[in-house]
Design a protein around this motif. Structure first.
Motif, PDB file in Angstrom:
ATOM      1  N   LYS A  37       0.833  -1.210   0.000  1.00  0.00           N
ATOM      2  CA  LYS A  37       0.000   0.000   0.000  1.00  0.00           C
ATOM      3  C   LYS A  37       0.866   1.257   0.000  1.00  0.00           C
ATOM      4  N   ARG A  38       1.947   1.239   0.799  1.00  0.00           N
ATOM      5  CA  ARG A  38       2.814   2.411   0.916  1.00  0.00           C
ATOM      6  C   ARG A  38       3.488   2.750  -0.413  1.00  0.00           C
ATOM      7  N   PHE A  39       3.781   1.720  -1.204  1.00  0.00           N
ATOM      8  CA  PHE A  39       4.439   1.945  -2.501  1.00  0.00           C
ATOM      9  C   PHE A  39       3.429   1.970  -3.657  1.00  0.00           C
ATOM     10  N   GLU A  40       2.159   2.253  -3.332  1.00  0.00           N
ATOM     11  CA  GLU A  40       1.095   2.482  -4.327  1.00  0.00           C
ATOM     12  C   GLU A  40       0.843   1.268  -5.214  1.00  0.00           C
ATOM     13  N   GLY A  41       1.107   0.072  -4.661  1.00  0.00           N
ATOM     14  CA  GLY A  41       0.879  -1.152  -5.408  1.00  0.00           C
ATOM     15  C   GLY A  41      -0.509  -1.716  -5.178  1.00  0.00           C
ATOM     16  N   LYS A  42      -0.794  -2.839  -5.819  1.00  0.00           N
ATOM     17  CA  LYS A  42      -2.080  -3.522  -5.670  1.00  0.00           C
ATOM     18  C   LYS A  42      -1.839  -4.980  -5.293  1.00  0.00           C
ATOM     19  N   LEU A  43      -2.537  -5.435  -4.282  1.00  0.00           N
ATOM     20  CA  LEU A  43      -2.514  -6.852  -3.914  1.00  0.00           C
ATOM     21  C   LEU A  43      -3.564  -7.547  -4.772  1.00  0.00           C
ATOM     22  N   VAL A  44      -3.122  -8.359  -5.724  1.00  0.00           N
ATOM     23  CA  VAL A  44      -4.025  -8.962  -6.699  1.00  0.00           C
ATOM     24  C   VAL A  44      -4.662 -10.237  -6.159  1.00  0.00           C
ATOM     25  N   ASP A  45      -3.836 -11.074  -5.490  1.00  0.00           N
ATOM     26  CA  ASP A  45      -4.335 -12.384  -5.051  1.00  0.00           C
ATOM     27  C   ASP A  45      -3.417 -12.933  -3.964  1.00  0.00           C
ATOM     28  N   SER A  46      -3.987 -13.709  -3.058  1.00  0.00           N
ATOM     29  CA  SER A  46      -3.198 -14.390  -2.017  1.00  0.00           C
ATOM     30  C   SER A  46      -3.625 -15.850  -1.942  1.00  0.00           C
ATOM     31  N   GLU A  47      -2.624 -16.751  -1.875  1.00  0.00           N
ATOM     32  CA  GLU A  47      -2.900 -18.183  -1.772  1.00  0.00           C
ATOM     33  C   GLU A  47      -2.248 -18.691  -0.488  1.00  0.00           C
ATOM     34  N   PHE A  48      -3.067 -19.296   0.381  1.00  0.00           N
ATOM     35  CA  PHE A  48      -2.599 -19.685   1.706  1.00  0.00           C
ATOM     36  C   PHE A  48      -2.335 -21.193   1.755  1.00  0.00           C
ATOM     37  N   LEU A  49      -1.049 -21.556   1.682  1.00  0.00           N
ATOM     38  CA  LEU A  49      -0.631 -22.956   1.767  1.00  0.00           C
ATOM     39  C   LEU A  49       0.337 -23.078   2.954  1.00  0.00           C
ATOM     40  N   ASP A  50       1.445 -23.800   2.775  1.00  0.00           N
ATOM     41  CA  ASP A  50       2.460 -23.852   3.843  1.00  0.00           C
ATOM     42  C   ASP A  50       3.016 -22.453   4.097  1.00  0.00           C
ATOM     43  N   VAL A  51       3.150 -21.699   3.013  1.00  0.00           N
ATOM     44  CA  VAL A  51       3.512 -20.277   3.100  1.00  0.00           C
ATOM     45  C   VAL A  51       2.437 -19.495   2.340  1.00  0.00           C
ATOM     46  N   VAL A  52       2.484 -18.184   2.419  1.00  0.00           N
ATOM     47  CA  VAL A  52       1.533 -17.351   1.686  1.00  0.00           C
ATOM     48  C   VAL A  52       2.158 -16.971   0.345  1.00  0.00           C
ATOM     49  N   SER A  53       1.443 -17.251  -0.738  1.00  0.00           N
ATOM     50  CA  SER A  53       1.896 -16.879  -2.078  1.00  0.00           C
ATOM     51  C   SER A  53       1.059 -15.682  -2.548  1.00  0.00           C
ATOM     52  N   ILE A  54       1.731 -14.582  -2.793  1.00  0.00           N
ATOM     53  CA  ILE A  54       1.059 -13.321  -3.115  1.00  0.00           C
ATOM     54  C   ILE A  54       1.305 -12.946  -4.575  1.00  0.00           C
ATOM     55  N   SER A  55       0.242 -12.508  -5.248  1.00  0.00           N
ATOM     56  CA  SER A  55       0.372 -11.847  -6.552  1.00  0.00           C
ATOM     57  C   SER A  55       0.144 -10.361  -6.326  1.00  0.00           C
ATOM     58  N   LEU A  56       1.057  -9.536  -6.833  1.00  0.00           N
ATOM     59  CA  LEU A  56       0.930  -8.100  -6.649  1.00  0.00           C
ATOM     60  C   LEU A  56       1.366  -7.356  -7.896  1.00  0.00           C
ATOM     61  N   ALA A  57       0.964  -6.111  -7.986  1.00  0.00           N
ATOM     62  CA  ALA A  57       1.373  -5.240  -9.092  1.00  0.00           C
ATOM     63  C   ALA A  57       1.920  -3.950  -8.505  1.00  0.00           C
ATOM     64  N   LEU A  58       3.025  -3.466  -9.075  1.00  0.00           N
ATOM     65  CA  LEU A  58       3.678  -2.253  -8.591  1.00  0.00           C
ATOM     66  C   LEU A  58       3.867  -1.263  -9.736  1.00  0.00           C
ATOM     67  N   PRO A  59       3.664   0.039  -9.484  1.00  0.00           N
ATOM     68  CA  PRO A  59       4.021   1.041 -10.495  1.00  0.00           C
ATOM     69  C   PRO A  59       5.509   0.924 -10.822  1.00  0.00           C
ATOM     70  N   TYR A  60       5.864   1.073 -12.083  1.00  0.00           N
ATOM     71  CA  TYR A  60       7.263   0.946 -12.494  1.00  0.00           C
ATOM     72  C   TYR A  60       8.178   1.850 -11.672  1.00  0.00           C
ATOM     73  N   ALA A  61       7.690   3.044 -11.368  1.00  0.00           N
ATOM     74  CA  ALA A  61       8.515   4.015 -10.642  1.00  0.00           C
ATOM     75  C   ALA A  61       8.762   3.611  -9.189  1.00  0.00           C
ATOM     76  N   GLN A  62       7.981   2.652  -8.678  1.00  0.00           N
ATOM     77  CA  GLN A  62       8.092   2.264  -7.272  1.00  0.00           C
ATOM     78  C   GLN A  62       8.794   0.923  -7.065  1.00  0.00           C
ATOM     79  N   ILE A  63       9.143   0.233  -8.146  1.00  0.00           N
ATOM     80  CA  ILE A  63       9.695  -1.123  -8.020  1.00  0.00           C
ATOM     81  C   ILE A  63      11.013  -1.127  -7.242  1.00  0.00           C
ATOM     82  N   ALA A  64      11.911  -0.209  -7.585  1.00  0.00           N
ATOM     83  CA  ALA A  64      13.228  -0.185  -6.925  1.00  0.00           C
ATOM     84  C   ALA A  64      13.093   0.068  -5.437  1.00  0.00           C
ATOM     85  N   GLY A  65      12.242   1.022  -5.069  1.00  0.00           N
ATOM     86  CA  GLY A  65      12.047   1.345  -3.657  1.00  0.00           C
ATOM     87  C   GLY A  65      11.427   0.194  -2.885  1.00  0.00           C
TER      88      GLY A  65
END
Length: 205
Positions: free
Chosen positions: A157-185
């Protein structure tokens, strides 16, 4: 890839009569060249009796020269498609296609008259067009422990991204999208947070 404006509406229409010729200007949001082509074909099928269906498009971001196109569709070379494209490029709007339909009224306009009619039609249409901003994003996957999830969600949220999907197994697998300008940060922040244990994995698009 920086943010840019796109049409906020799917279709905008304006019309003008010049020396008995009827010019209908249609502007549409078209994401990509295939969508632009499809829109041009749609307008041709809706106006089969028109003499000309001239068009121009900026089918991607305004600075992507690979996704520009135009056609005079039988008008003298350089009098229709090129002035239409010049207006689109000057507007700094992306993902847009303009089609100007001409029903011929029997009076020739001359080269200058045609440039003014076609370019002017698009110019007037752009003045009426509502815009919205598009922020280009890149998609990633990220796996984390359950205990880390809340912090990572806040980070997205702080880096203006979007949480697209979460899959809860042994660990949490997250799909997310980030603005190109925020990827490095975001990447640096994630590394600091996890001491280098967590990594973003790009999703091929």
């Amino acid at each position: 890839m920086n943010a840019y404006d796109i049409p906020a509406e799917s279709l905008s229409i304006s019309e003008e009569i010049i020396k008995k010729s009827r010019f209908i200007t249609l502007l549409a949001h078209t994401d990509g060249v295939e969508a632009a082509r499809a829109f041009v074909q749609q307008i041709k099928s809706e106006h089969p009796a028109a003499r000309h269906h001239c068009w121009a498009w900026v089918a991607g971001s305004p600075d992507d020269s690979q996704q520009l196109g135009f056609s005079d569709d039988g008008e003298p070379s350089g009098t229709a498609g090129k002035p239409m494209l010049a207006q689109l490029m000057g507007s700094d709007i992306g993902e847009i296609t303009a089609v100007v339909v001409r029903y011929y009224g029997g009076i020739q306009l001359g080269t200058g008259g045609l440039v003014k009619a076609y370019g002017g039609g698009v110019q007037q249409g752009l003045k009426q067009l509502a815009r919205q901003q598009k922020v280009p994003m890149r998609s990633f996957r990220l796996s984390c422990d359950y205990a880390q999830l809340a912090d990572i969600e806040r980070m997205i949220k702080r880096f203006e991204g979007k949480l697209v999907d979460s899959e809860f197994l042994d660990v949490v697998s997250i799909s997310l999208a980030l603005p190109y300008a925020q990827i490095a940060g975001f990447t640096q922040n994630l590394s600091d947070f996890s001491r280098g244990a967590l990594q973003l994995l790009p999703i091929k698009q």
